[in-house]
Design a protein around this motif. Structure first.
Motif, short mmCIF file in Angstrom:
data_model
loop_
_atom_site.label_atom_id
_atom_site.label_comp_id
_atom_site.label_asym_id
_atom_site.label_seq_id
_atom_site.Cartn_x
_atom_site.Cartn_y
_atom_site.Cartn_z
N LYS A 17 -6.46 46.02 -12.55
CA LYS A 17 -7.11 44.83 -13.25
C LYS A 17 -6.42 43.45 -12.96
O LYS A 17 -7.21 42.60 -12.95
N ASP A 20 -8.46 42.21 -9.76
CA ASP A 20 -9.51 41.90 -10.05
C ASP A 20 -9.60 40.31 -10.56
O ASP A 20 -10.64 39.64 -10.18
N GLN A 21 -8.48 40.08 -11.40
CA GLN A 21 -8.61 38.59 -11.92
C GLN A 21 -7.96 37.60 -10.94
O GLN A 21 -8.54 36.66 -10.97
N GLU A 24 -11.08 37.06 -8.77
CA GLU A 24 -11.77 36.01 -9.44
C GLU A 24 -11.25 34.62 -9.21
O GLU A 24 -12.04 33.44 -8.91
N GLY A 25 -9.97 34.38 -9.61
CA GLY A 25 -9.51 32.87 -9.40
C GLY A 25 -9.42 32.59 -8.01
O GLY A 25 -9.90 31.14 -7.75
N ASP A 181 -4.43 39.94 -22.57
CA ASP A 181 -5.47 38.81 -22.08
C ASP A 181 -4.58 37.71 -21.28
O ASP A 181 -5.17 37.11 -20.21
N LEU A 184 -3.92 38.63 -17.71
CA LEU A 184 -5.08 38.65 -17.07
C LEU A 184 -5.29 37.24 -16.58
O LEU A 184 -5.72 37.13 -15.63
N ALA A 185 -5.31 36.33 -17.73
CA ALA A 185 -5.68 34.86 -17.62
C ALA A 185 -4.73 34.51 -16.44
O ALA A 185 -4.77 33.41 -15.73
N LYS A 188 -5.34 35.48 -12.98
CA LYS A 188 -6.50 34.60 -12.46
C LYS A 188 -5.88 33.12 -12.04
O LYS A 188 -6.46 32.70 -10.83
#
Length: 204
Positions: A17, A20-21, A24-25, A181, A184-185, A188
């Protein structure tokens, strides 16, 4: 366009997880990203006893994929801790880099780290800085995340993973806790931050 490799191992899905973030970043900064997972070293019987879920669909980083690493402009390694150090699965990957070490193929290449631990004292720092020795022998340039994400990094009213060394999460002793959250942020953000660093090194 710089190409960044995200290479991770995940048993219960927590590191996946984060990966994946992070990917994306990286994309957010206009860089190409390739994602691979480390090969499993445990047997199916052992994985069943550990109640590990099926593996993600990302391609497996086998020996013949070492050129992907050598040709990348930067690498982000992610893995869970085992007694304050990287897991054996990722250590096996690093142990296969002998020819890359001997040739200097990874020297000067930027590298970042992200991780998952079972508890608050389980290695959110030691897992990273015991990995820096691997990077040093390979001549790679460690890019820490620092405290670049903002004031939430200093909150004391909740449990949150990560450190100055990189993004992180807590899995709990039984793997039941999932990344929140914030974690995860921040992952990213690490992908974006790392991509910006790599882009600064790109030829003008």
């Amino acid at each position: 366009m710089p190409r960044i490799l995200v290479l991770y191992y995940s048993m219960y899905g927590h590191v996946k997880k984060l990966a994946d973030q992070i990917a994306e970043g990286v994309r957010q900064e206009g860089c190409e990203v390739v994602v691979y997972q480390a090969p499993e070293t445990l047997s199916e019987d052992v994985l069943k006893l550990l109640k590990a879920p099926p593996k993600p669909s990302d391609p497996v980083f086998t020996f013949d994929k070492h050129s992907v690493l050598a040709e990348a402009d930067g690498v982000l390694f992610g893995f869970p801790t085992r007694f304050g150090m990287m897991c054996a699965q990722m250590k096996a990957v690093f142990d296969s880099f002998g020819h890359l070490w001997q040739s200097g193929a990874l020297a000067t290449k930027p590298a970042g780290l992200f991780f998952s631990t079972g508890s608050q004292g389980g290695g959110q720092e030691t897992t990273a800085f015991t990995t820096v020795t691997q990077l040093a022998h390979l001549g790679m340039v460690f890019v820490p995340l620092g405290y670049t994400y903002g004031p939430d990094e200093f909150r004391q009213d909740r449990v949150q993973g990560g450190s100055a060394y990189g993004a992180g999460t807590y899995a709990g002793a039984d793997g039941s806790r999932q990344p929140i959250d914030y974690e995860l942020a921040r992952a990213k953000h690490q992908g974006s931050y790392f991509a910006k660093f790599v882009k600064r090194l790109a030829p003008k």
